[in-house]
Design a protein around this motif. Structure first.
Motif, PDB file in Angstrom:
ATOM      1  N   ILE B  24       0.846  -1.203   0.000  1.00 29.24           N
ATOM      2  CA  ILE B  24       0.000   0.000   0.000  1.00 29.24           C
ATOM      3  C   ILE B  24       0.876   1.246   0.000  1.00 29.24           C
ATOM      4  O   ILE B  24       0.596   2.218  -0.697  1.00 29.24           O
ATOM      5  CB  ILE B  24      -0.931   0.000   1.245  1.00 29.24           C
ATOM      6  N   SER B  25       1.968   1.196   0.769  1.00 30.63           N
ATOM      7  CA  SER B  25       2.840   2.370   0.873  1.00 30.63           C
ATOM      8  C   SER B  25       3.490   2.666  -0.474  1.00 30.63           C
ATOM      9  O   SER B  25       3.528   3.823  -0.920  1.00 30.63           O
ATOM     10  CB  SER B  25       3.915   2.127   1.939  1.00 30.63           C
ATOM     11  N   VAL B  26       3.991   1.609  -1.133  1.00 27.62           N
ATOM     12  CA  VAL B  26       4.611   1.803  -2.451  1.00 27.62           C
ATOM     13  C   VAL B  26       3.574   2.321  -3.438  1.00 27.62           C
ATOM     14  O   VAL B  26       3.823   3.277  -4.192  1.00 27.62           O
ATOM     15  CB  VAL B  26       5.248   0.483  -2.952  1.00 27.62           C
ATOM     16  N   ALA B  27       2.381   1.711  -3.418  1.00 31.81           N
ATOM     17  CA  ALA B  27       1.334   2.118  -4.357  1.00 31.81           C
ATOM     18  C   ALA B  27       0.936   3.574  -4.124  1.00 31.81           C
ATOM     19  O   ALA B  27       0.748   4.341  -5.081  1.00 31.81           O
ATOM     20  CB  ALA B  27       0.126   1.200  -4.224  1.00 31.81           C
ATOM     21  N   LEU B  28       0.846   3.982  -2.863  1.00 29.88           N
ATOM     22  CA  LEU B  28       0.493   5.377  -2.562  1.00 29.88           C
ATOM     23  C   LEU B  28       1.588   6.336  -3.033  1.00 29.88           C
ATOM     24  O   LEU B  28       1.310   7.405  -3.579  1.00 29.88           O
ATOM     25  CB  LEU B  28       0.254   5.560  -1.057  1.00 29.88           C
ATOM     26  N   SER B  29       2.848   5.926  -2.838  1.00 40.59           N
ATOM     27  CA  SER B  29       3.934   6.832  -3.245  1.00 40.59           C
ATOM     28  C   SER B  29       3.960   6.951  -4.775  1.00 40.59           C
ATOM     29  O   SER B  29       4.310   8.006  -5.302  1.00 40.59           O
ATOM     30  CB  SER B  29       5.276   6.342  -2.697  1.00 40.59           C
ATOM     31  N   ARG B  30       3.566   5.898  -5.470  1.00 39.54           N
ATOM     32  CA  ARG B  30       3.480   5.973  -6.940  1.00 39.54           C
ATOM     33  C   ARG B  30       2.316   6.856  -7.389  1.00 39.54           C
ATOM     34  O   ARG B  30       2.240   7.243  -8.550  1.00 39.54           O
ATOM     35  CB  ARG B  30       3.317   4.567  -7.524  1.00 39.54           C
ATOM     36  N   LEU B  31       1.417   7.105  -6.468  1.00 36.34           N
ATOM     37  CA  LEU B  31       0.311   8.027  -6.770  1.00 36.34           C
ATOM     38  C   LEU B  31       0.642   9.429  -6.234  1.00 36.34           C
ATOM     39  O   LEU B  31      -0.248  10.203  -5.873  1.00 36.34           O
ATOM     40  CB  LEU B  31      -0.994   7.501  -6.161  1.00 36.34           C
ATOM     41  N   ASP B  32       1.957   9.669  -6.137  1.00 37.34           N
ATOM     42  CA  ASP B  32       2.479  10.987  -5.758  1.00 37.34           C
ATOM     43  C   ASP B  32       2.155  11.399  -4.327  1.00 37.34           C
ATOM     44  O   ASP B  32       2.048  12.602  -4.034  1.00 37.34           O
ATOM     45  CB  ASP B  32       1.978  12.078  -6.729  1.00 37.34           C
ATOM     46  N   LEU B 197     -18.016  -5.343   8.830  1.00 35.49           N
ATOM     47  CA  LEU B 197     -17.002  -4.313   8.625  1.00 35.49           C
ATOM     48  C   LEU B 197     -16.929  -3.992   7.141  1.00 35.49           C
ATOM     49  O   LEU B 197     -17.101  -4.866   6.304  1.00 35.49           O
ATOM     50  CB  LEU B 197     -15.653  -4.873   9.096  1.00 35.49           C
ATOM     51  N   ASP B 198     -16.662  -2.722   6.822  1.00 37.95           N
ATOM     52  CA  ASP B 198     -16.497  -2.355   5.410  1.00 37.95           C
ATOM     53  C   ASP B 198     -15.210  -2.950   4.870  1.00 37.95           C
ATOM     54  O   ASP B 198     -14.198  -2.997   5.553  1.00 37.95           O
ATOM     55  CB  ASP B 198     -16.435  -0.829   5.265  1.00 37.95           C
ATOM     56  N   ILE B 199     -15.288  -3.353   3.624  1.00 39.42           N
ATOM     57  CA  ILE B 199     -14.125  -3.976   3.009  1.00 39.42           C
ATOM     58  C   ILE B 199     -13.443  -2.939   2.119  1.00 39.42           C
ATOM     59  O   ILE B 199     -14.098  -2.170   1.431  1.00 39.42           O
ATOM     60  CB  ILE B 199     -14.591  -5.221   2.230  1.00 39.42           C
ATOM     61  N   ILE B 200     -12.112  -2.897   2.186  1.00 37.38           N
ATOM     62  CA  ILE B 200     -11.404  -1.941   1.331  1.00 37.38           C
ATOM     63  C   ILE B 200     -10.591  -2.659   0.267  1.00 37.38           C
ATOM     64  O   ILE B 200     -10.058  -2.049  -0.649  1.00 37.38           O
ATOM     65  CB  ILE B 200     -10.532  -0.971   2.164  1.00 37.38           C
ATOM     66  N   GLY B 201     -10.534  -3.978   0.350  1.00 37.52           N
ATOM     67  CA  GLY B 201      -9.828  -4.709  -0.696  1.00 37.52           C
ATOM     68  C   GLY B 201      -9.837  -6.211  -0.504  1.00 37.52           C
ATOM     69  O   GLY B 201      -9.896  -6.696   0.631  1.00 37.52           O
ATOM     70  N   ILE B 202      -9.834  -6.909  -1.622  1.00 37.36           N
ATOM     71  CA  ILE B 202      -9.675  -8.364  -1.615  1.00 37.36           C
ATOM     72  C   ILE B 202      -8.424  -8.661  -2.429  1.00 37.36           C
ATOM     73  O   ILE B 202      -8.319  -8.267  -3.587  1.00 37.36           O
ATOM     74  CB  ILE B 202     -10.878  -9.069  -2.265  1.00 37.36           C
ATOM     75  N   VAL B 203      -7.470  -9.316  -1.801  1.00 38.00           N
ATOM     76  CA  VAL B 203      -6.218  -9.619  -2.488  1.00 38.00           C
ATOM     77  C   VAL B 203      -6.168 -11.118  -2.750  1.00 38.00           C
ATOM     78  O   VAL B 203      -6.147 -11.914  -1.815  1.00 38.00           O
ATOM     79  CB  VAL B 203      -4.998  -9.194  -1.637  1.00 38.00           C
ATOM     80  N   GLY B 228      -0.874  -7.667  -6.938  1.00 32.91           N
ATOM     81  CA  GLY B 228      -0.279  -6.341  -7.107  1.00 32.91           C
ATOM     82  C   GLY B 228      -1.318  -5.307  -7.505  1.00 32.91           C
ATOM     83  O   GLY B 228      -1.362  -4.198  -6.960  1.00 32.91           O
ATOM     84  N   LEU B 229      -2.200  -5.715  -8.416  1.00 33.44           N
ATOM     85  CA  LEU B 229      -3.263  -4.809  -8.856  1.00 33.44           C
ATOM     86  C   LEU B 229      -4.228  -4.510  -7.707  1.00 33.44           C
ATOM     87  O   LEU B 229      -4.676  -3.374  -7.522  1.00 33.44           O
ATOM     88  CB  LEU B 229      -4.017  -5.429 -10.037  1.00 33.44           C
ATOM     89  N   ALA B 230      -4.509  -5.558  -6.918  1.00 29.97           N
ATOM     90  CA  ALA B 230      -5.415  -5.381  -5.775  1.00 29.97           C
ATOM     91  C   ALA B 230      -4.861  -4.336  -4.808  1.00 29.97           C
ATOM     92  O   ALA B 230      -5.602  -3.494  -4.295  1.00 29.97           O
ATOM     93  CB  ALA B 230      -5.630  -6.713  -5.062  1.00 29.97           C
ATOM     94  N   PHE B 231      -3.549  -4.364  -4.578  1.00 30.12           N
ATOM     95  CA  PHE B 231      -2.949  -3.376  -3.673  1.00 30.12           C
ATOM     96  C   PHE B 231      -3.009  -1.959  -4.279  1.00 30.12           C
ATOM     97  O   PHE B 231      -3.238  -0.986  -3.554  1.00 30.12           O
ATOM     98  CB  PHE B 231      -1.507  -3.768  -3.335  1.00 30.12           C
ATOM     99  N   GLN B 232      -2.791  -1.877  -5.585  1.00 28.87           N
ATOM    100  CA  GLN B 232      -2.951  -0.558  -6.237  1.00 28.87           C
ATOM    101  C   GLN B 232      -4.355  -0.022  -6.041  1.00 28.87           C
ATOM    102  O   GLN B 232      -4.563   1.166  -5.765  1.00 28.87           O
ATOM    103  CB  GLN B 232      -2.695  -0.683  -7.742  1.00 28.87           C
ATOM    104  N   ASN B 233      -5.332  -0.926  -6.211  1.00 28.84           N
ATOM    105  CA  ASN B 233      -6.730  -0.515  -6.051  1.00 28.84           C
ATOM    106  C   ASN B 233      -7.011  -0.031  -4.624  1.00 28.84           C
ATOM    107  O   ASN B 233      -7.754   0.928  -4.424  1.00 28.84           O
ATOM    108  CB  ASN B 233      -7.661  -1.670  -6.392  1.00 28.84           C
ATOM    109  N   ILE B 234      -6.416  -0.734  -3.660  1.00 34.40           N
ATOM    110  CA  ILE B 234      -6.615  -0.325  -2.260  1.00 34.40           C
ATOM    111  C   ILE B 234      -6.064   1.083  -2.038  1.00 34.40           C
ATOM    112  O   ILE B 234      -6.698   1.932  -1.410  1.00 34.40           O
ATOM    113  CB  ILE B 234      -5.966  -1.346  -1.296  1.00 34.40           C
ATOM    114  N   ALA B 235      -4.881   1.338  -2.608  1.00 33.64           N
ATOM    115  CA  ALA B 235      -4.279   2.677  -2.476  1.00 33.64           C
ATOM    116  C   ALA B 235      -5.212   3.731  -3.080  1.00 33.64           C
ATOM    117  O   ALA B 235      -5.419   4.807  -2.501  1.00 33.64           O
ATOM    118  CB  ALA B 235      -2.916   2.702  -3.159  1.00 33.64           C
ATOM    119  N   VAL B 243     -13.115   2.737  -6.867  1.00 33.11           N
ATOM    120  CA  VAL B 243     -12.609   1.617  -7.648  1.00 33.11           C
ATOM    121  C   VAL B 243     -13.389   0.365  -7.248  1.00 33.11           C
ATOM    122  O   VAL B 243     -13.307  -0.055  -6.100  1.00 33.11           O
ATOM    123  CB  VAL B 243     -11.102   1.379  -7.372  1.00 33.11           C
ATOM    124  N   PRO B 244     -14.182  -0.190  -8.153  1.00 32.09           N
ATOM    125  CA  PRO B 244     -14.957  -1.370  -7.766  1.00 32.09           C
ATOM    126  C   PRO B 244     -14.051  -2.554  -7.421  1.00 32.09           C
ATOM    127  O   PRO B 244     -12.926  -2.637  -7.917  1.00 32.09           O
ATOM    128  CB  PRO B 244     -15.806  -1.670  -9.007  1.00 32.09           C
TER     129      PRO B 244
END
Lengths: 151, 264
Positions: B24-32, B197-203, B228-235, B243-244
């Motif tokens: 998630i951290s890497v994906a967020l940093s790639r989103l600036d 609980l609300d879900i924010i991602g399925i990996v 990898g895509l799932a983590f990007q979506n979570i970010a 993001v559905p």
């Protein structure tokens, strides 16, 4: 072949271990969340039923006391159908006791009518059936008792 | 303003907290986004190896708390992602080396400099967990589709409730869609039903995850990886994008499409 068709139509005849996992989880979490292990829960249920039995009779086979989940909180839900009074048939012993009580009441009633000595009630309280029943119940004695007692 | 503080936790060990934190951290940093990862698993540090930063450590979080260095000296900048930093855990100490108050203090100092502070919690519900959760604005709970992992997640949710924290968001990690389809694994719906609980991602379980951790390159950089895509979506969801959830059907072949046709 059946397997193929099952998959074709998305049928799943027997539930897999996924369903088992879900029901086991639900069970274990109910008790985790309220910190009441299943055995203590059983004790509590028995005690609740004891208290209820002190006041009313209920249908043992229909009792359903369970923990229900509402989002993340739990509630104890009890469904305890009471027995209707008229559903209870008296035992033979009860029946005999009732009969005896009824007879005693009847003799008292006749006493009262004698003691009253009023004119009008006498005819109203002594309808013919009392005499008939009395004769049916005990052939000879009741009339003599009736005669003796007031004196 | 200041950073959003997100703690990644799970109760049970081995469900993928560190992998999730890293990705998630890497994906967020790639989103600036300016991101700092904070490894709160003192004594069992791993976030450094998962992100390929293990050779760059000079100071750690306990050094900061005990005054052997200042906060800036303990920040390791990721060369590949210049907006990503790590504060590593100490390896030779234990959880009692820092307190929840220390965590609050460190996070307060980091907040103005970053957009996200992602805290990797240790397993368990003791001191280390309390340290990790104390400064959190949001909590992400990672679980696996297994009875033990979901049970532990429920315990965590209960503890967060008791501390009047926000209820948190759920990541279901290592789901095997084929097994769910066969009815041999808890589904995402089963788990959200149970945990409310609300879900924010399925990996999904993915063969690229272990090679990625072998080489210290988070799997979210692998374009072929569904995980990898799932983590990007979570970010993206963390940034408020709609993001559905991924369609995890693996081979939409002829028959499956036929079945879909029949079932509407």
């Amino acid at each position: 072949m059946t397997n193929f068709f099952d998959r074709m139509f998305g049928k799943n005849n027997k539930p897999g271990t996924g369903a088992t996992a879900k029901s086991r989880l639900e069970f274990v979490l109910v008790h985790d969340r309220i910190n009441l292990p299943p055995e203590r829960m059983a004790e509590m249920k028995a005690e609740i039923l004891q208290v209820i039995a002190k006041y009313v009779s209920y249908d043992h086979d229909m009792v359903d006391i369970s923990l229900e989940q509402r989002d993340r909180s739990s509630a104890l839900v009890a469904d305890i159908p009471f027995q209707k009074a008229k559903d209870v048939l008296p035992s033979d012993a009860d029946y005999d006791a009732d009969l005896e009580a009824w007879e005693q009441a009847k003799t008292k009633q006749t006493q009262n009518t004698f003691a009253d000595d009023g004119d009008t009630p006498k005819e109203m309280v002594e309808p013919s059936f009392i005499e008939d029943d009395a004769l049916n119940a005990e052939t000879d004695e009741p009339p003599t008792e009736d005669d003796n007692d007031p004196v | 303003m200041g950073a959003r503080v997100i703690t990644v936790t799970s109760g049970k060990g081995g469900v993928g907290k560190t992998t999730t934190t890293a990705n998630i951290s890497v994906a967020l940093s790639r989103l600036d986004q300016r991101v700092v990862m904070l490894d709160a698993d003192i004594g069992l540090r791993n976030l450094d190896v998962v992100t390929g930063l293990e050779n760059r450590i000079v100071y750690d979080i306990v050094d900061v708390v005990e005054g052997r260095c200042n906060l800036k000296q303990a920040l390791i900048k990721h060369k590949q992602f210049p907006s990503l930093y790590l504060i590593p855990a100490a390896q030779t100490r234990d959880k009692t080396a820092i307190s929840p108050a220390d965590m609050l203090d460190i996070v307060a100092k980091l907040k103005p400099e970053f957009d996200f502070i992602i805290i990797d919690s240790p397993a368990g519900i003791e001191r280390g967990f309390r340290n990790a959760v104390a400064p959190a604005d949001e909590v992400i709970i990672v679980t696996n589709p297994e009875v033990s992992a979901v049970r532990d997640a429920d315990r965590i949710i209960g503890l967060l409730e008791a501390e009047n924290k926000e209820p948190g968001k759920l990541i279901i990690n290592r789901l095997k869609p084929d097994m769910v389809k066969k009815g041999e694994m808890l589904s995402a719906d089963d788990i959200t039903d149970i945990l409310a609980l609300d879900i924010i991602g399925i990996v999904p379980e993915d063969e690229f995850v272990i090679p990625a951790s072998n080489s210290g390159v988070p799997v979210t950089l692998n374009e072929d990886s569904k995980a990898g895509l799932a983590f990007q979506n979570i970010a993206r969801r963390l940034l408020g994008q709609n993001v559905p959830l991924m369609d995890l059907e693996q081979q939409p072949g002829f028959f499956r499409r036929l079945v879909k046709l029949f079932n509407g």
